[in-house]
Design a protein around this motif. Structure first.
Motif, short mmCIF file in Angstrom:
data_model
loop_
_atom_site.label_atom_id
_atom_site.label_comp_id
_atom_site.label_asym_id
_atom_site.label_seq_id
_atom_site.Cartn_x
_atom_site.Cartn_y
_atom_site.Cartn_z
N GLN A 180 0.84 -1.19 0.00
CA GLN A 180 0.00 0.00 0.00
C GLN A 180 0.88 1.25 0.00
N SER A 181 0.43 2.25 -0.74
CA SER A 181 1.02 3.58 -0.66
C SER A 181 -0.10 4.53 -0.25
N SER A 182 0.17 5.81 -0.23
CA SER A 182 -0.88 6.75 0.13
C SER A 182 -1.96 6.83 -0.95
N ASP A 183 -1.64 6.40 -2.18
CA ASP A 183 -2.57 6.52 -3.30
C ASP A 183 -3.26 5.22 -3.71
N ASP A 184 -2.59 4.08 -3.49
CA ASP A 184 -3.14 2.85 -4.05
C ASP A 184 -2.68 1.60 -3.32
N ILE A 185 -3.25 0.49 -3.73
CA ILE A 185 -2.86 -0.82 -3.25
C ILE A 185 -2.39 -1.61 -4.46
N ARG A 186 -1.29 -2.35 -4.31
CA ARG A 186 -0.77 -3.16 -5.41
C ARG A 186 -0.63 -4.61 -4.96
N VAL A 187 -0.79 -5.50 -5.92
CA VAL A 187 -0.61 -6.93 -5.69
C VAL A 187 0.55 -7.38 -6.57
N TRP A 188 1.58 -7.94 -5.95
CA TRP A 188 2.79 -8.36 -6.65
C TRP A 188 2.82 -9.88 -6.72
N ASP A 189 2.92 -10.42 -7.91
CA ASP A 189 3.03 -11.87 -8.13
C ASP A 189 4.42 -12.31 -7.72
N LEU A 190 4.52 -13.06 -6.65
CA LEU A 190 5.84 -13.48 -6.15
C LEU A 190 6.50 -14.53 -7.01
N THR A 191 5.74 -15.23 -7.86
CA THR A 191 6.39 -16.17 -8.78
C THR A 191 7.19 -15.42 -9.83
N LEU A 192 6.77 -14.21 -10.18
CA LEU A 192 7.53 -13.38 -11.12
C LEU A 192 8.70 -12.69 -10.43
N ALA A 193 8.49 -12.29 -9.20
CA ALA A 193 9.53 -11.58 -8.45
C ALA A 193 10.72 -12.46 -8.10
N THR A 194 10.53 -13.77 -8.10
CA THR A 194 11.60 -14.68 -7.68
C THR A 194 12.32 -15.34 -8.84
N ARG A 195 12.04 -14.93 -10.04
CA ARG A 195 12.72 -15.53 -11.21
C ARG A 195 14.10 -14.96 -11.37
#
Length: 81
Positions: free
Chosen positions: A66-81
């Motif tokens: 979360q930031s002051s403007d929005d919420i984001r969802v990060w795919d951890l399968t992509l982040a760990t490649r």
């Protein structure tokens, strides 16, 4: 886990591609992904957002930030490649 400039405020874990990872969020505004077996950071940090939770959506592990403007969802399968 020494890359932070402020305290770690949130922590979650997940299993991705046969390994256990930790996702940490700091008061410095970064979220980082770590390989728990090696203790090394995986990839670049997510910046400008604070980690809220680690969960799964349709079987895919994700980090929710979360930031002051929005919420984001990060795919951890992509982040760990």
């Amino acid at each position: 886990m020494t890359s932070y400039t402020d305290t770690i405020a949130t922590l979650g874990t997940a299993h991705v591609a046969g390994r256990t990872i930790a996702v940490t969020g700091s008061n410095d505004g970064t979220t980082r992904v770590w390989d728990l077996a090696s203790g090394r950071q995986i990839g670049a940090p997510f910046t400008g957002h604070h980690l809220q939770m680690v969960t799964e959506i349709a079987g895919t592990p994700v980090a929710v930030t979360q930031s002051s403007d929005d919420i984001r969802v990060w795919d951890l399968t992509l982040a760990t490649r």
